[in-house]
Each structure stands twice: as structure tokens, then as C-alpha cells.
Design an enzyme around this catalytic site. Structure first.
Site, short mmCIF file in Angstrom:
data_model
loop_
_atom_site.label_atom_id
_atom_site.label_comp_id
_atom_site.label_asym_id
_atom_site.label_seq_id
_atom_site.Cartn_x
_atom_site.Cartn_y
_atom_site.Cartn_z
N TYR A 107 -89.00 14.35 -14.20
CA TYR A 107 -87.99 13.64 -13.41
C TYR A 107 -87.37 14.59 -12.38
O TYR A 107 -87.22 14.25 -11.22
CB TYR A 107 -86.88 13.09 -14.33
CG TYR A 107 -87.35 11.98 -15.25
CD1 TYR A 107 -87.36 10.65 -14.83
CD2 TYR A 107 -87.76 12.25 -16.55
CE1 TYR A 107 -87.77 9.64 -15.67
CE2 TYR A 107 -88.18 11.24 -17.40
CZ TYR A 107 -88.18 9.93 -16.96
OH TYR A 107 -88.59 8.92 -17.80
N ASN A 161 -88.48 0.18 -10.91
CA ASN A 161 -89.77 0.08 -10.22
C ASN A 161 -90.31 -1.34 -10.29
O ASN A 161 -90.61 -1.82 -11.38
CB ASN A 161 -90.76 1.07 -10.86
CG ASN A 161 -92.14 1.04 -10.21
OD1 ASN A 161 -92.37 0.37 -9.21
ND2 ASN A 161 -93.06 1.76 -10.82
N CYS A 199 -95.02 4.81 -12.65
CA CYS A 199 -93.83 5.41 -13.26
C CYS A 199 -94.11 5.92 -14.67
O CYS A 199 -93.35 6.75 -15.18
CB CYS A 199 -92.66 4.44 -13.23
SG CYS A 199 -93.00 2.82 -13.92
N HIS A 200 -95.21 5.47 -15.28
CA HIS A 200 -95.56 5.99 -16.61
C HIS A 200 -95.93 7.47 -16.55
O HIS A 200 -95.96 8.14 -17.57
CB HIS A 200 -96.71 5.17 -17.23
CG HIS A 200 -97.96 5.16 -16.42
ND1 HIS A 200 -98.15 4.28 -15.36
CD2 HIS A 200 -99.09 5.90 -16.50
CE1 HIS A 200 -99.35 4.50 -14.83
NE2 HIS A 200 -99.93 5.48 -15.51
N GLU A 212 -105.32 7.40 -19.26
CA GLU A 212 -105.54 8.38 -18.21
C GLU A 212 -105.89 9.77 -18.75
O GLU A 212 -106.07 10.70 -17.99
CB GLU A 212 -104.31 8.46 -17.30
CG GLU A 212 -104.07 7.16 -16.54
CD GLU A 212 -102.97 7.26 -15.50
OE1 GLU A 212 -102.50 8.38 -15.20
OE2 GLU A 212 -102.59 6.20 -14.95
#
Length: 180
Positions: free
Chosen positions: A114, A137, A145-146, A172
Site C-alpha cells: 500500500y 475500486n 487491487c488483489h 497468479e
């Protein structure tokens, strides 16, 4: 207010549950997690009031075809970068700046803190504001945003729930896949 005329939406199944996708003439404007009937109703109401147009359920919409195709490819593991037209009208100011930086600067399989994201947009010390931007978002998954985590390695929060965030990060390759 948005003068994009028609807002079309549909619910699609995904590996993280049903997603409500909404598009305008400009592009994909909203992705909503856990799009069960009560969530759908609330989301459509919010789109109506925020965009100033009556959202129309259009599962066969030509405008929704590409977002649906790209999300399916993402969940299948064959798409690592979205190339969709995006309508940013549901976000503005600092939040939009942070979300655009996130979309452009944090690739598939990577994470950012962040605080690091706050520094990237020239606002060091604004980590909490970055957290608020992630929470608001309008385009989760597509604007990833993950991929924003705590500097100590914690997952941080997530509008779709931490289990959803874990699944996306595992997809991912950032986190191991769950054993069961």
C-alpha cells in the site's frame, strides 16, 4: 453523471463465484463480486444512481462479449494482461490516479505494498488512502487491487473477501494453491 446512454450488464460464473459485469459505450465500468440476486439488485441500483442511466440486463450483449472472454481466459490461466476499454467514471481524483497506476504498473504475478503504491503516485505516507482507493475500486480483477498487500507480507483487506484475494493471488502464482 455519465452521458453514456445505455448501461448493459450480465452475470457470469467464474472461479471466484458469480461476477456482475457492466459496460457503457466507453467500456467496462463495473465488476461486482458475489453477484447473487440480492447483491445484483443493490449493484444495479447503485449503477443507476451513479451513472444516471437505467442498467439493462443483456447477457448476449456484443459490448460484454470481450470482457466476458478476457475474464474467462484470465481464470483459465491463458491471459495475464487485460486489454479492455475501461470507463473510469465511477472513480475520480486520488482514487483514480492510484487505480490507473496499479493497472499500468503492477503486472500479473507481482504484488505491491500500500505504501509503495502511495509513493508511486507521489503521495508517500498515504498508505491508508491507497487502502481506501482499493476498497472503492469499481473494476476489481481487471484493475488488480488483489495485488496490493501489506508491507509485512500480510494480505491486507479485500472487498471480495480474503478467500477471494487468496484465490486470485494463487491463480497468479503469488501464493501456493490451497491443498484442498
Amino acid at each position: 453523471m455519465n452521458s453514456n446512454g445505455v448501461v448493459e450488464w450480465a452475470v457470469v460464473e467464474s472461479d471466484i463465484g458469480p461476477l456482475l459485469l457492466a459496460v457503457t459505450d466507453t467500456g467496462l465500468v463495473s465488476v461486482i463480486f458475489h453477484a447473487r440476486p440480492e447483491v445484483r439488485e443493490k449493484a444495479v441500483g447503485q449503477l443507476r444512481s451513479r451513472l444516471g442511466a437505467e442498467p439493462v440486463e443483456s447477457p448476449g450483449s456484443a459490448r460484454l462479449a470481450e470482457p466476458i472472454r478476457q475474464l474467462a481466459a484470465y481464470f483459465a490461466g491463458s491471459l495475464r494482461e487485460f486489454s479492455l476499454d475501461v470507463d473510469w467514471s465511477l472513480t475520480s481524483g486520488f482514487n483514480r490516479q492510484v487505480l490507473r497506476e496499479l493497472a499500468a504498473g503492477v503486472p500479473y504475478g507481482a504484488v505491491v505494498g500500500y505504501g509503495d503504491l502511495a509513493e508511486r503516485v507521489g503521495q508517500p505516507g498515504a498508505a491508508q488512502a491507497v487502502g481506501a482507493a482499493m476498497g472503492s475500486n469499481p473494476l476489481p480483477v481487471v484493475v488488480p487491487c488483489h495485488r496490493v498487500v501489506e508491507s509485512d507480507g500480510g494480505l491486507g483487506g479485500f472487498g471480495g473477501g480474503l478467500e477471494t484475494k487468496r484465490k486470485l493471488l494463487a491463480l497468479e502464482g503469488v501464493l501456493p494453491q490451497p491443498l484442498f
